[in-house]
Design a protein around this motif. Structure first.
Motif, PDB file in Angstrom:
ATOM      1  N   UNK A 198       0.792  -1.226   0.000  1.00 14.04           N
ATOM      2  CA  UNK A 198       0.000   0.000   0.000  1.00 14.04           C
ATOM      3  C   UNK A 198       0.826   1.277   0.000  1.00 14.04           C
ATOM      4  N   UNK A 199       2.154   1.126  -0.066  1.00 15.07           N
ATOM      5  CA  UNK A 199       2.990   2.331  -0.088  1.00 15.07           C
ATOM      6  C   UNK A 199       3.530   2.508  -1.495  1.00 15.07           C
ATOM      7  N   UNK A 200       3.331   3.709  -2.029  1.00 14.08           N
ATOM      8  CA  UNK A 200       3.864   3.978  -3.367  1.00 14.08           C
ATOM      9  C   UNK A 200       5.340   4.312  -3.260  1.00 14.08           C
ATOM     10  N   UNK A 201       6.109   3.703  -4.127  1.00 13.56           N
ATOM     11  CA  UNK A 201       7.527   4.096  -4.146  1.00 13.56           C
ATOM     12  C   UNK A 201       8.071   3.938  -5.553  1.00 13.56           C
ATOM     13  N   UNK A 202       9.162   4.692  -5.802  1.00 16.36           N
ATOM     14  CA  UNK A 202       9.827   4.551  -7.091  1.00 16.36           C
ATOM     15  C   UNK A 202      10.395   3.141  -7.191  1.00 16.36           C
ATOM     16  N   UNK A 203      10.360   2.594  -8.411  1.00 13.04           N
ATOM     17  CA  UNK A 203      10.951   1.262  -8.596  1.00 13.04           C
ATOM     18  C   UNK A 203      12.416   1.264  -8.167  1.00 13.04           C
ATOM     19  N   UNK A 204      13.112   2.343  -8.537  1.00 12.49           N
ATOM     20  CA  UNK A 204      14.539   2.390  -8.209  1.00 12.49           C
ATOM     21  C   UNK A 204      14.737   2.296  -6.703  1.00 12.49           C
ATOM     22  N   UNK A 205      13.905   3.013  -5.962  1.00 13.64           N
ATOM     23  CA  UNK A 205      14.072   2.992  -4.503  1.00 13.64           C
ATOM     24  C   UNK A 205      13.902   1.581  -3.959  1.00 13.64           C
ATOM     25  N   UNK A 206      12.851   0.918  -4.433  1.00 10.14           N
ATOM     26  CA  UNK A 206      12.616  -0.441  -3.950  1.00 10.14           C
ATOM     27  C   UNK A 206      13.791  -1.338  -4.287  1.00 10.14           C
ATOM     28  N   UNK A 207      14.274  -1.207  -5.518  1.00 14.50           N
ATOM     29  CA  UNK A 207      15.369  -2.083  -5.939  1.00 14.50           C
ATOM     30  C   UNK A 207      16.629  -1.799  -5.130  1.00 14.50           C
ATOM     31  N   UNK A 208      16.895  -0.527  -4.895  1.00 17.19           N
ATOM     32  CA  UNK A 208      18.090  -0.176  -4.126  1.00 17.19           C
ATOM     33  C   UNK A 208      18.019  -0.777  -2.733  1.00 17.19           C
ATOM     34  N   UNK A 209      16.863  -0.633  -2.101  1.00 16.76           N
ATOM     35  CA  UNK A 209      16.743  -1.133  -0.724  1.00 16.76           C
ATOM     36  C   UNK A 209      16.936  -2.642  -0.690  1.00 16.76           C
ATOM     37  N   UNK A 210      16.262  -3.345  -1.613  1.00 16.92           N
ATOM     38  CA  UNK A 210      16.361  -4.799  -1.616  1.00 16.92           C
ATOM     39  C   UNK A 210      17.783  -5.250  -1.950  1.00 16.92           C
ATOM     40  N   UNK A 211      18.367  -4.611  -2.950  1.00 19.50           N
ATOM     41  CA  UNK A 211      19.714  -5.021  -3.358  1.00 19.50           C
ATOM     42  C   UNK A 211      20.707  -4.795  -2.232  1.00 19.50           C
ATOM     43  N   UNK A 212      20.578  -3.654  -1.543  1.00 21.07           N
ATOM     44  CA  UNK A 212      21.508  -3.363  -0.460  1.00 21.07           C
ATOM     45  C   UNK A 212      21.355  -4.391   0.649  1.00 21.07           C
ATOM     46  N   UNK A 213      20.106  -4.727   0.966  1.00 26.88           N
ATOM     47  CA  UNK A 213      19.872  -5.731   2.003  1.00 26.88           C
ATOM     48  C   UNK A 213      20.522  -7.053   1.627  1.00 26.88           C
ATOM     49  N   UNK A 214      20.324  -7.424   0.377  1.00 26.44           N
ATOM     50  CA  UNK A 214      20.860  -8.685  -0.110  1.00 26.44           C
ATOM     51  C   UNK A 214      22.390  -8.702   0.003  1.00 26.44           C
ATOM     52  N   UNK A 215      23.008  -7.624  -0.470  1.00 23.70           N
ATOM     53  CA  UNK A 215      24.475  -7.569  -0.421  1.00 23.70           C
ATOM     54  C   UNK A 215      24.980  -7.591   1.019  1.00 23.70           C
ATOM     55  N   UNK A 216      24.253  -6.855   1.882  1.00 25.10           N
ATOM     56  CA  UNK A 216      24.658  -6.829   3.273  1.00 25.10           C
ATOM     57  C   UNK A 216      24.606  -8.236   3.866  1.00 25.10           C
ATOM     58  N   UNK A 217      23.535  -8.955   3.510  1.00 25.78           N
ATOM     59  CA  UNK A 217      23.366 -10.289   4.034  1.00 25.78           C
ATOM     60  C   UNK A 217      24.487 -11.208   3.547  1.00 25.78           C
ATOM     61  N   UNK A 218      24.821 -11.080   2.248  1.00 22.01           N
ATOM     62  CA  UNK A 218      25.932 -11.870   1.700  1.00 22.01           C
ATOM     63  C   UNK A 218      27.203 -11.612   2.490  1.00 22.01           C
ATOM     64  N   UNK A 219      27.479 -10.340   2.736  1.00 25.17           N
ATOM     65  CA  UNK A 219      28.690  -9.976   3.450  1.00 25.17           C
ATOM     66  C   UNK A 219      28.674 -10.557   4.852  1.00 25.17           C
ATOM     67  N   UNK A 220      27.502 -10.472   5.489  1.00 31.51           N
ATOM     68  CA  UNK A 220      27.396 -10.964   6.844  1.00 31.51           C
ATOM     69  C   UNK A 220      27.745 -12.453   6.879  1.00 31.51           C
TER      70      UNK A 220
END
Lengths: 364, 262, 565
Positions: A198-220
C-alpha cells in the motif's frame, strides 16, 4: 576589620572547588537540551502547519531508506578497515566514485547501441561487475601503495595519507574523465512506481533497498562463515597473535580492502539509480556520510554500519523538512549536510562508541 | 591525627569485573606502604583511582584535607600526589632534562604573556624550573646528570625508571606512588632501589606507596604492607605479619597453582 | 646484472608517464617552454620521471649504467607502445576522448615529438634510454661531481620555471633579460650559461665545505650570535624591500604566500604543537573574513537605514573591527573546541572537518543569506584608512601580512620552548602521563585551538581586505587541505618549514598557471609521499622528528638525513 588573607591551603581548596565544576558536562547538557528543544519545537511547528501530508512523509521516509541503504554499503568499507587497521580510510568515498564513474562509459556505450534497454538485467549485471572491479582495484592499489608502508606509524600519519589519497584520486579521475557532471543513461524498466504494502515508491528505490539488504546479508555470511572472514576478525583482534596462528595478515588486509571496495562499487551503481549523475567529486559527501553512519552504528560492527546508514539516510531525508520547515527556515533541504555533519559531531561527542560498538578504550 | 591519604570503602567495577571492592586504605606522612597482591588484584586500578584516572563507583578519598573524588589527574598532582607507571612512560622524544622540567609544571605559572615578553618573572621561573629539575636529577648521583641532554629513549632501562621517579619528584609531591619500581631490575639495582626509596622518605620527606611483586624489596622498605586479592584488602600489617597471613599465602599459592596447571 | 630487476622499475616509469599523460599534465605543461625552441615542460616532466625511476633502480644495482639503460629502455618502450595503441584505437574510429578527455591529438603529438607515429615511438625509446644511461652514469660518479650536476640541472629548471618572477624582477632592476629568456622559457645560450654557472658555483662551494666548517667551528659564540642576528636582520630588510623589487604582480603572489604563511603558523600551533589534527581550519578563516565584512561593509545587515551615511563614510573601519573579529573567532574556537577536545585524534580530525563543512553549508544557505549573503557573498568591503595606504594595492597589503606573519612567527618561536610549549609537547606524546604531571590537557588543547582560531581569523580579515568581497566558494575544505599540506611539506612544528611550504605549494602554482587544475592532485600526492618517505617534512622540527622516528634505529634516521634532496 578586613578578614585575614586566606591561608594557601584554603586558597588552593577554593580553586579546586571551582575547578571541580564539571564544565564540560554542563556544556554538553546545555547543548543537548537546546538541540532536543529545537528538534521538538521545530517538529511540532512543522506538523501544525500541515504543509506535508502523510504521503509526503511516507515518500520522504522511503527516500531516506533508499539513500540510507547506499550509505550503509559504503559504511561497511569504513567499518571493516577500521576494525582491522584502526585507521579511517578517508579515500573510501573516492573508491566508490571510481567504480561507478568508470562504469558510466560502459553504460553510455550500451545505451548507444540499444543493448541497455534490450537486455536491461544483463546490462545492470555488467555495470555492477565493472563498477565493483574498478573499485576493488583502486581500493587494493591504495592499500598496497599508500597504506601498507605506514603500518605501525603513529595514528594520524595514515589518516593524513588517506586525506592526501582522497584528493589525489579525485583529481586523477578529473584528469582522466573530465570535470563535468555527466548524466547516467536511464534504464527504462527502472522508471515508474510500484505500490508495495500500500505504499507507493519509485521502482529504483525499492530495488536499491532490496539489493543493499541482499548484499549486506551476503557480506554478513561471508564474515561469519568463511575462513577469510574469520581471519579478518582475528587480525582485528590482535595482528601479532593472528600471524602467529598462521594467518597471512597481508592477504587478510588486502581482502578487507577488496571487500570494502566491492561493496562501494555496488553502492555506486545503486547510487546512480537514485541520483542519475556522476562527477569526480561525487565520492566526498557520501563518503563522509557513510563514515558518520559507521560511527553512528559503532565502528567495527557490520550490523552497526547498516543500521547507522539507514538511520542517517532517514534523518537526512526527513529531518530538514521536519525540524526546520516549522521554524520558517527557507529551503531546508539545503541544510541536509548540516544534519549529516551535525549528527556526526553529536555522535562523536555523546556516543563515541556508537550504538553497537565497544566503549572507548580504557585509559592509563 | 588524620592520615595524609585516606580511602574509605572505595570500589570500582569494569563490566563484570569488580576490580576494587570497598577498600579502606591510608598512608601517613613519612610512611612507606607496600601494596602486594597477585596479578589482577586491583593494585594498579587503585593507583589509577587515587590519581584520578578512574573515578570510583563508591567510596571516599581524602588527601591532606582535600576530597579527591571528582578531581582530574592534573589537579591531584597539584595537591601533592605524584606517580610513576608500571610500564615506564617517559616522554621519549624529549631530553632527560626536559622530562624533569615538565614535572615542574604545576609549581609554575608562566603563561603566554610571560613567554612572549620574557618578563622577569618568567625568566626567574624558568631558572627555578631548571634548577629544580637538575636537583631532582642529581638525587640519583651520577646516573642521570651526565646525560641531561640525551633523549629519554636513549637511556638504559634502569635509568629510565630513575628518570621517571625524578620526573615525579619534580612535581614536588607529598605522596609518591610507585608502580612496580623494581620490575626488570637486577639484584644489585634492586638493592640500590631499596636504599633510594629510604632516602626519598628521609631526605625529601615524602610518604611513599609502592606496588611491588618483589618481596625482598617490599620487606626492605615497607613500614606497613597491604595485600589485595580480587580487589579486596585481605591483610594489612608489618611485612612479617602479612607474609604469614594464611589468606595471603593462599592467594599467592592459588595463583601459582593455577598457573602451573596451565 | 639481472635484467629482471630492471623490469619492475621500467614498468613503473612507463606507467607513471602514461598516467601523467592520461590526466592531461604532460600536454598542459607542454604549453610552457623550458628551453624555448627545444623542450617544453611536458617533455621535461616525462624525462624527469624516467630519470628518477632509472636513477633509483641504478642506485640499488651493482652495474648502474646497464641498469639505467635497461630501465630507461623499458619505460620508453612501454610509453611508446601505449601511445601507438591509442593512435591505433583513434584511427580505428574509437571515441577515446569520450572517456579519457585528456588523450587529445595534442598529447599524442607531444608523445611522438611531433613526428610520424612510428618515428615518434622510436624517438621516445631513444630519449628514455638516453635519460636512463645518463642516470646510470650519474650514479657511478663521485659524490661532489654528481651533486654539482644534479644541482646545475635543478637550478636551470628553477630558473626557467621562475621566468615570470625573474624576468619582471630583473626588468625592474633595469637588467636586460633578452639574452636569458625568450617566450616564457630560457634561451639556448641562457641555458648553457646557467648550467655552467650553477655547476661551477656548486663545485666551488663544495670544495670549500671543509674549510667553512672549520671556520664555523672556531668562531666564538659571540661572533656566531652576531652573525646570526645580522643574517636575520638582512632577511627582514630583504623581505621589506621585496615588493618594490619584484613589482605589483609578484607582490600579489607574495601576499597570497604570506597569507598562507600566516594560516600555516596558526594551524601549526594546533597540529604541530598541540598535536590536534584540525581539518576544519578553514572555518576560522571564514569567520575572520565574514566577520570583517559584516563589521565594515556598508552593505552589511548591521547597518540600519539611518546609519547608511555613516557607514558609507567608513564609520567602522578594518582597524576598529580587527580586535573584535579576533575575539569572536577565539570564542567560536573555544566553543567548538570545548566539547570535542576529549576525542581521540582521528575522531577529532573528522569532527573538525564536520564543523568546517557545517559552517560552509550555513554560509551558503538561503536561511542565513540575509546576513551572510548566501551564494552571492558579501561585497563592498571598504578600503581601510588611511587612504594613502590602500590595502587593495598588493604592494601595501603585503606589509600588513608580513607584519602579522612575523608576529605569529615570533609568538610560535617564543612559545615552543616555554612552559606552555613543554606542556604541549608532553601532551602530544602521552596525554595520560602529561595529565599525571599536572598538565591540564583540556586547558592546553583549548589554548592551542583558540590561538589557532585567532590567527586563522586574522588570515580571513586580510583576505577580505585584499579582495574586497568574499564568496562562500573561497572557504571550502580545499583551504584546510592547502594549509595542512603547507605545514606538512615544510615539517610539522617547524616555523621555517611553514615558510618553505607556503612558498613551494602556494607560490609556485600561482606563478605556473599550468599547475592550476592539478593543484589538489599535487597536494594529495605530496601528503602521501611525505608521510611515507619523510614524515618530518623538509625542514624538520627536531623534537617532532624524534617523535616520528621513535622506535626506529638511529641508523635509519641518519640515512634519511643524508638522502638526496
Amino acid at each position: 576589620m578586613s578578614a585575614p588573607a586566606p591561608a594557601p591551603a584554603e586558597q588552593s581548596s577554593r580553586r579546586l572547588r571551582f575547578e571541580r565544576i564539571p564544565m564540560r558536562r554542563i556544556i554538553l547538557i546545555v547543548l543537548s537540551v537546546s538541540i532536543i528543544y529545537g528538534v521538538v519545537a521545530g517538529s511540532t511547528a512543522t506538523l501544525r502547519t500541515g504543509v506535508f501530508t502523510a504521503e509526503d512523509w511516507q515518500s520522504l521516509f522511503i527516500n531516506g531508506l533508499a539513500r540510507g541503504s547506499v550509505y550503509a554499503l559504503i559504511a561497511i568499507g569504513y567499518t571493516l578497515v577500521y576494525g582491522i587497521l584502526f585507521m579511517i580510510n578517508f579515500a573510501h568515498g573516492e573508491v566508490f566514485m571510481a567504480g561507478v564513474y568508470t562504469a558510466y562509459f560502459v553504460a553510455v556505450a550500451f545505451a548507444g547501441n540499444g543493448f541497455l534497454n534490450s537486455n536491461p538485467l544483463l546490462s545492470i549485471a555488467i555495470l555492477l561487475l565493472v563498477s565493483m572491479a574498478v573499485s576493488v582495484f583502486i581500493a587494493v592499489l591504495l592499500e598496497r601503495l599508500a597504506y601498507r608502508p605506514l603500518r605501525g606509524a603513529p595514528r594520524l600519519v595514515p589518516l593524513i595519507t588517506a586525506i592526501g589519497a582522497s584528493f589525489f584520486l579525485q583529481y586523477t579521475f578529473r584528469g582522466f574523465y573530465g570535470a563535468n557532471v555527466r548524466a547516467y543513461p536511464t534504464i527504462e524498466i527502472l522508471q515508474g512506481k510500484w505500490t508495495i504494502f500500500g505504499i507507493q515508491m519509485l521502482k529504483t528505490q525499492a530495488i536499491v533497498i532490496v539489493a543493499a539488504l541482499f548484499l549486506w546479508f551476503l557480506l554478513y555470511l561471508f564474515v561469519a562463515r568463511t575462513k577469510t572472514g574469520r581471519s579478518m576478525r582475528a587480525v582485528g583482534e590482535d595482528r601479532e597473535i593472528a600471524s602467529l596462528m598462521g594467518i597471512n595478515v597481508d592477504r587478510t588486509i588486502v581482502a578487507t580492502f577488496a571487500i570494502g571496495g566491492a561493496l562501494a562499487g555496488a553502492a555506486g551503481i545503486l547510487y546512480v539509480f537514485l541520483f542519475n549523475q556522476v562527477i569526480f567529486t561525487m565520492g566526498f559527501l557520501p563518503g563522509i556520510k557513510a563514515f558518520t553512519a559507521a560511527v553512528l552504528g559503532g565502528i567495527g560492527s557490520i550490523t552497526g554500519a547498516a543500521m547507522g546508514g539507514l538511520i542517517l539516510g532517514i534523518l537526512e531525508a526527513v529531518g530538514p523538512n521536519l525540524f526546520l520547515t516549522g521554524a520558517e527556515v527557507p529551503s531546508p533541504n539545503q541544510l541536509q549536510p548540516v544534519i549529516a555533519f551535525g549528527i556526526l559531531v553529536l555522535v562523536l561527542i555523546f556516543l563515541p562508541g556508537g550504538f553497537l560498538g565497544a566503549s572507548e578504550e580504557k585509559r592509563a | 591525627m588524620s592520615h595524609l591519604l585516606e580511602l574509605e570503602g572505595v570500589s570500582k567495577r569494569f563490566g563484570g569485573v569488580q576490580a576494587v571492592d570497598s577498600v579502606d586504605f591510608f598512608a601517613d606522612p613519612g610512611e612507606i606502604v607496600g601494596v602486594i597482591g597477585p596479578n589482577g588484584a586491583g593494585k594498579t586500578t587503585l593507583f589509577n583511582i587515587v590519581t584520578g584516572f578512574y573515578s570510583p563507583d563508591a567510596g571516599k578519598i581524602n588527601f591532606d584535607g582535600h576530597n579527591l573524588v571528582g578531581l582530574k589527574p592534573n589537579q591531584i598532582t597539584r595537591v601533592g600526589i605524584s606517580r610513576t607507571f608500571q610500564s615506564v612512560r617517559l616522554f621519549a622524544a624529549m631530553t632527560v632534562l626536559e622530562n624533569a622540567m615538565v614535572g615542574q609544571h604545576t609549581r609554575t605559572k608562566a603563561g603566554i604573556y610571560g613567554a612572549l615578553f620574557n618578563t622577569r618573572r618568567t625568566v626567574n621561573e624558568e631558572q627555578k624550573v631548571h634548577t629544580s629539575a637538575i636537583e631532582s636529577l642529581s638525587f640519583f648521583g651520577e646516573r642521570l646528570t651526565p646525560r641531561i641532554n640525551s633523549l629519554a629513549s636513549e637511556l638504559a632501562y634502569a635509568d629510565r625508571r630513575r628518570l621517571e621517579i625524578a620526573r615525579a619528584m619534580a612535581t614536588e609531591p607529598q605522596l609518591l606512588l610507585l608502580d612496580e619500581p623494581a620490575a626488570g631490575m637486577n639484584p644489585a639495582e634492586k638493592e640500590g632501589l631499596i636504599e633510594l626509596i629510604g632516602r626519598l622518605r628521609d631526605e625529601k620527606g615524602y610518604a611513599i606507596v609502592l606496588i611491588e611483586h618483589d618481596m625482598p624489596v617490599i620487606k626492605g622498605v615497607s613500614d606497613r604492607v597491604v595485600a589485595l586479592d580480587y580487589g579486596k584488602k585481605i591483610a594489612e600489617g608489618s611485612y612479617d605479619e602479612v607474609a604469614a597471613d594464611p589468606q595471603v599465602i593462599a592467594a599467592y599459592l592459588g595463583k601459582a597453582g593455577s598457573e602451573e596447571q596451565q | 646484472m639481472n635484467l629482471r630487476s630492471a623490469l619492475k622499475p621500467g614498468f613503473v616509469g612507463g606507467i607513471v608517464v602514461v598516467y601523467l599523460s592520461a590526466i592531461g599534465m604532460v600536454e598542459r605543461f607542454q604549453d610552457r617552454n623550458v628551453i624555448t625552441g627545444l623542450v617544453g615542460l611536458g617533455v621535461v616532466l616525462m624525462l624527469v620521471a624516467f630519470a628518477i625511476t632509472s636513477y633509483t633502480a641504478a642506485r640499488k644495482s651493482d652495474s648502474s649504467l646497464l641498469t639505467g639503460v635497461a630501465v630507461g629502455f623499458i619505460s620508453g618502450a612501454f610509453v611508446a607502445i601505449v601511445t601507438m595503441g591509442f593512435e591505433g584505437l583513434i584511427n580505428a574510429g574509437l571515441d577515446v576522448r569520450g572517456m579519457f578527455v585528456s588523450i587529445t591529438p595534442g598529447l599524442l603529438e607531444t608523445l611522438e615529438f611531433g613526428l610520424n607515429p612510428v618515428v615518434g615511438a622510436f624517438m621516445m625509446v631513444v630519449a628514455s634510454t638516453a635519460v636512463g644511461a645518463v642516470s646510470g652514469v650519474l650514479v657511478g660518479l663521485e659524490y661532489h661531481l654528481r651533486s654539482a650536476v644534479v644541482f646545475a640541472i635543478g637550478i636551470t629548471l628553477l630558473m626557467s620555471l621562475g621566468e615570470p618572477i625573474l624576468r619582471v624582477t630583473l626588468g625592474n632592476l633595469q637588467i636586460p633579460t633578452g639574452w636569458l629568456y625568450e617566450l616564457g622559457g630560457l634561451t639556448i645560450a641562457g641555458t648553457i650559461i646557467v648550467l655552467a654557472l650553477a655547476f661551477g658555483l656548486r663545485w666551488w662551494w663544495m670544495s670549500r665545505a671543509d674549510t667553512r666548517r672549520e671556520a664555523a667551528a672556531q668562531m666564538p659564540e659571540a661572533t656566531r650570535r652576531t652573525w646570526g642576528r645580522a643574517s636575520l636582520m638582512a632577511a627582514i630588510v630583504a623581505l621589506v624591500a621585496l615588493p618594490w623589487i619584484v613589482g605589483p604582480f609578484v607582490s600579489d603572489v607574495l601576499g597570497t604566500v604570506g597569507l598562507y604563511v600566516l594560516l600555516g603558523l596558526g594551524l601549526n600551533i594546533v597540529v604541530g604543537y598541540a598535536g590536534l589534527l584540525d581539518l576544519g581550519y578553514v572555518a576560522f578563516f571564514a569567520v575572520g573574513a565574514y566577520a570583517a565584512a559584516i563589521f565594515t561593509s556598508p552593505a552589511s545587515f548591521l547597518v540600519t537605514e539611518e546609519g547608511q551615511q555613516f557607514a558609507e563614510a567608513g564609520f567602522t573601519n578594518l582597524w576598529v573591527a580587527l580586535p573584535f573579529v579576533v575575539i569572536i573567532a577565539v570564542v567560536i574556537g573555544a566553543a567548538i573546541g570545548a566539547p570535542v577536545l576529549r576525542l581521540r585524534g582521528d575522531y577529532l580530525a573528522i569532527v573538525t572537518l564536520g564543523f568546517g563543512e557545517i559552517i560552509r553549508t550555513l554560509v551558503l544557505s538561503d536561511w542565513l543569506s540575509p546576513y551572510l549573503g548566501g551564494a552571492q557573498g558579501l561585497t563592498r568591503v571598504p578600503a581601510a584608512p588611511p587612504s594613502s595606504f590602500d590595502l587593495r594595492n598588493p604592494q601595501h597589503i603585503y606589509y600588513l601580512i608580513l607584519a602579522f606573519s612575523l608576529i605569529a612567527a615570533y609568538i610560535s618561536y617564543r612559545l615552543v620552548d616555554s612552559r606552555v610549549g613543554r606542556a604541549w609537547a608532553a601532551m602530544r606524546e602521552d596525554e595520560d602521563v602529561a595529565e599525571a604531571m599536572g598538565i591540564s590537557v583540556v586547558r592546553y588543547k583549548l589554548l592551542a585551538f583558540a590561538m589557532g582560531a585567532g590567527v586563522g581569523s586574522l588570515g580571513g580579515v586580510f583576505f577580505a581586505a585584499k579582495i574586497g568581497s568574499i564568496f562562500p566558494n573561497s572557504f571550502g575544505l580545499q583551504v584546510s587541505i592547502n594549509v595542512l599540506a603547507v605545514i606538512i611539506l615544510g615539517g610539522i612544528g617547524s616555523i621555517p618549514g611553514v615558510i618553505v611550504g607556503a612558498a613551494a605549494l602556494v607560490g609556485l602554482p600561482e606563478l605556473l598557471r599550468e599547475f592550476g587544475e592539478f593543484r589538489l592532485l599535487i597536494y594529495g600526492a605530496i601528503l602521501i609521499a611525505i608521510m611515507i618517505f619523510r614524515p618530518e617534512g623538509l625542514l624538520p622540527n627536531k623534537r617532532r622528528q624524534r617523535e616520528l622516528h621513535e622506535g626506529q634505529d638511529l641508523a635509519a634516521v641518519d640515512l634519511t638525513k643524508e638522502g638526496p634532496s
